[in-house]
Design a protein around this motif. Structure first.
Motif, PDB file in Angstrom:
ATOM      1  N   MET A  77       0.852  -1.190   0.000  1.00  0.00           N
ATOM      2  CA  MET A  77       0.000   0.000   0.000  1.00  0.00           C
ATOM      3  C   MET A  77       0.882   1.232   0.000  1.00  0.00           C
ATOM      4  O   MET A  77       1.884   1.285   0.705  1.00  0.00           O
ATOM      5  N   THR A  78       0.489   2.208  -0.818  1.00  0.00           N
ATOM      6  CA  THR A  78       1.171   3.500  -0.821  1.00  0.00           C
ATOM      7  C   THR A  78       0.103   4.570  -0.626  1.00  0.00           C
ATOM      8  O   THR A  78      -1.084   4.263  -0.486  1.00  0.00           O
ATOM      9  N   GLU A  79       0.514   5.815  -0.667  1.00  0.00           N
ATOM     10  CA  GLU A  79      -0.450   6.905  -0.553  1.00  0.00           C
ATOM     11  C   GLU A  79      -1.336   7.008  -1.786  1.00  0.00           C
ATOM     12  O   GLU A  79      -2.411   7.586  -1.735  1.00  0.00           O
ATOM     13  N   VAL A  80      -0.879   6.443  -2.890  1.00  0.00           N
ATOM     14  CA  VAL A  80      -1.581   6.591  -4.164  1.00  0.00           C
ATOM     15  C   VAL A  80      -2.375   5.345  -4.557  1.00  0.00           C
ATOM     16  O   VAL A  80      -3.469   5.451  -5.089  1.00  0.00           O
ATOM     17  N   TYR A  81      -1.823   4.176  -4.305  1.00  0.00           N
ATOM     18  CA  TYR A  81      -2.483   2.957  -4.772  1.00  0.00           C
ATOM     19  C   TYR A  81      -2.284   1.799  -3.802  1.00  0.00           C
ATOM     20  O   TYR A  81      -1.435   1.838  -2.917  1.00  0.00           O
ATOM     21  N   VAL A  82      -3.099   0.768  -4.024  1.00  0.00           N
ATOM     22  CA  VAL A  82      -2.968  -0.512  -3.331  1.00  0.00           C
ATOM     23  C   VAL A  82      -2.524  -1.515  -4.382  1.00  0.00           C
ATOM     24  O   VAL A  82      -3.135  -1.610  -5.449  1.00  0.00           O
ATOM     25  N   GLU A  83      -1.455  -2.233  -4.110  1.00  0.00           N
ATOM     26  CA  GLU A  83      -0.995  -3.279  -5.021  1.00  0.00           C
ATOM     27  C   GLU A  83      -1.544  -4.608  -4.525  1.00  0.00           C
ATOM     28  O   GLU A  83      -1.419  -4.937  -3.344  1.00  0.00           O
ATOM     29  N   ALA A  84      -2.180  -5.341  -5.427  1.00  0.00           N
ATOM     30  CA  ALA A  84      -2.801  -6.602  -5.054  1.00  0.00           C
ATOM     31  C   ALA A  84      -2.453  -7.669  -6.088  1.00  0.00           C
ATOM     32  O   ALA A  84      -1.938  -7.369  -7.170  1.00  0.00           O
ATOM     33  N   ALA A  85      -2.752  -8.898  -5.736  1.00  0.00           N
ATOM     34  CA  ALA A  85      -2.514 -10.018  -6.650  1.00  0.00           C
ATOM     35  C   ALA A  85      -3.638 -11.022  -6.509  1.00  0.00           C
ATOM     36  O   ALA A  85      -4.191 -11.212  -5.428  1.00  0.00           O
ATOM     37  N   ILE A  86      -3.981 -11.638  -7.621  1.00  0.00           N
ATOM     38  CA  ILE A  86      -4.849 -12.802  -7.575  1.00  0.00           C
ATOM     39  C   ILE A  86      -4.009 -13.972  -8.050  1.00  0.00           C
ATOM     40  O   ILE A  86      -3.279 -13.872  -9.032  1.00  0.00           O
ATOM     41  N   ARG A  87      -4.093 -15.056  -7.308  1.00  0.00           N
ATOM     42  CA  ARG A  87      -3.350 -16.261  -7.628  1.00  0.00           C
ATOM     43  C   ARG A  87      -4.357 -17.387  -7.827  1.00  0.00           C
ATOM     44  O   ARG A  87      -5.178 -17.649  -6.954  1.00  0.00           O
ATOM     45  N   ALA A  88      -4.276 -17.993  -8.995  1.00  0.00           N
ATOM     46  CA  ALA A  88      -5.224 -19.054  -9.335  1.00  0.00           C
ATOM     47  C   ALA A  88      -4.487 -20.138 -10.121  1.00  0.00           C
ATOM     48  O   ALA A  88      -3.374 -19.925 -10.605  1.00  0.00           O
ATOM     49  N   TRP A  89      -5.137 -21.271 -10.258  1.00  0.00           N
ATOM     50  CA  TRP A  89      -4.577 -22.397 -11.007  1.00  0.00           C
ATOM     51  C   TRP A  89      -5.489 -22.715 -12.178  1.00  0.00           C
ATOM     52  O   TRP A  89      -6.712 -22.664 -12.066  1.00  0.00           O
ATOM     53  N   ALA A  90      -4.860 -23.075 -13.302  1.00  0.00           N
ATOM     54  CA  ALA A  90      -5.610 -23.466 -14.499  1.00  0.00           C
ATOM     55  C   ALA A  90      -4.823 -24.549 -15.220  1.00  0.00           C
ATOM     56  O   ALA A  90      -3.614 -24.692 -15.017  1.00  0.00           O
ATOM     57  N   ALA A  91      -5.512 -25.287 -16.075  1.00  0.00           N
ATOM     58  CA  ALA A  91      -4.833 -26.287 -16.904  1.00  0.00           C
ATOM     59  C   ALA A  91      -3.834 -25.571 -17.808  1.00  0.00           C
ATOM     60  O   ALA A  91      -4.039 -24.410 -18.179  1.00  0.00           O
ATOM     61  N   LYS A  92      -2.761 -26.259 -18.171  1.00  0.00           N
ATOM     62  CA  LYS A  92      -1.726 -25.603 -18.979  1.00  0.00           C
ATOM     63  C   LYS A  92      -2.277 -25.098 -20.304  1.00  0.00           C
ATOM     64  O   LYS A  92      -1.837 -24.078 -20.815  1.00  0.00           O
ATOM     65  N   GLU A  93      -3.290 -25.761 -20.857  1.00  0.00           N
ATOM     66  CA  GLU A  93      -3.888 -25.334 -22.120  1.00  0.00           C
ATOM     67  C   GLU A  93      -4.662 -24.021 -21.974  1.00  0.00           C
ATOM     68  O   GLU A  93      -4.846 -23.300 -22.939  1.00  0.00           O
TER      69      GLU A  93
END
Length: 109
Positions: free
Chosen positions: A45-61
């Motif tokens: 978190m900064t004064e300007v923005y929030v940095e976030a991530a989504i982590r998910a799994w999927a088939a290689k295809e």
């Protein structure tokens, strides 16, 4: 394969709503594996923005298409767009064959 989508959300936006929307989007995408469950995390978190991530799994295809769709969804949600998100594309992963039943033959005496 695991995919990570990083995003920056302006502090002026409703950060919780963006993260909840992204988590819902990943959960509703049939190409995203249900186990392990997709996670959304705040990384910084900064004064300007929030940095976030989504982590998910999927088939290689489906990896590239799912990552692309989640990045687009993240951007639209972070910008506060009211337009509905595009529907997920169909999976390219081969269907899993049904398990074969084994017949047991009993030998008598």
């Amino acid at each position: 394969r695991r995919l990570d989508v990083l995003l920056k959300i302006d502090q002026k936006r409703d950060v919780q709503a963006v993260l909840a929307g992204l988590e819902a989007r990943a959960g509703a995408d049939p190409r995203v594996l249900k186990d392990p469950v997709p996670t959304v995390e705040v990384l910084n978190m900064t004064e300007v923005y929030v940095e976030a991530a989504i982590r998910a799994w999927a088939a290689k295809e489906d990896h590239a298409a799912v990552k692309s769709d989640l990045m687009l969804s993240a951007r639209l949600l972070a910008e506060g767009r009211d337009a509905p998100l595009p529907a997920p594309a169909p999976s390219k992963a081969p269907a899993k064959p049904a398990a074969k039943r084994r017949r047991t033959i009993l030998k008598r005496g």
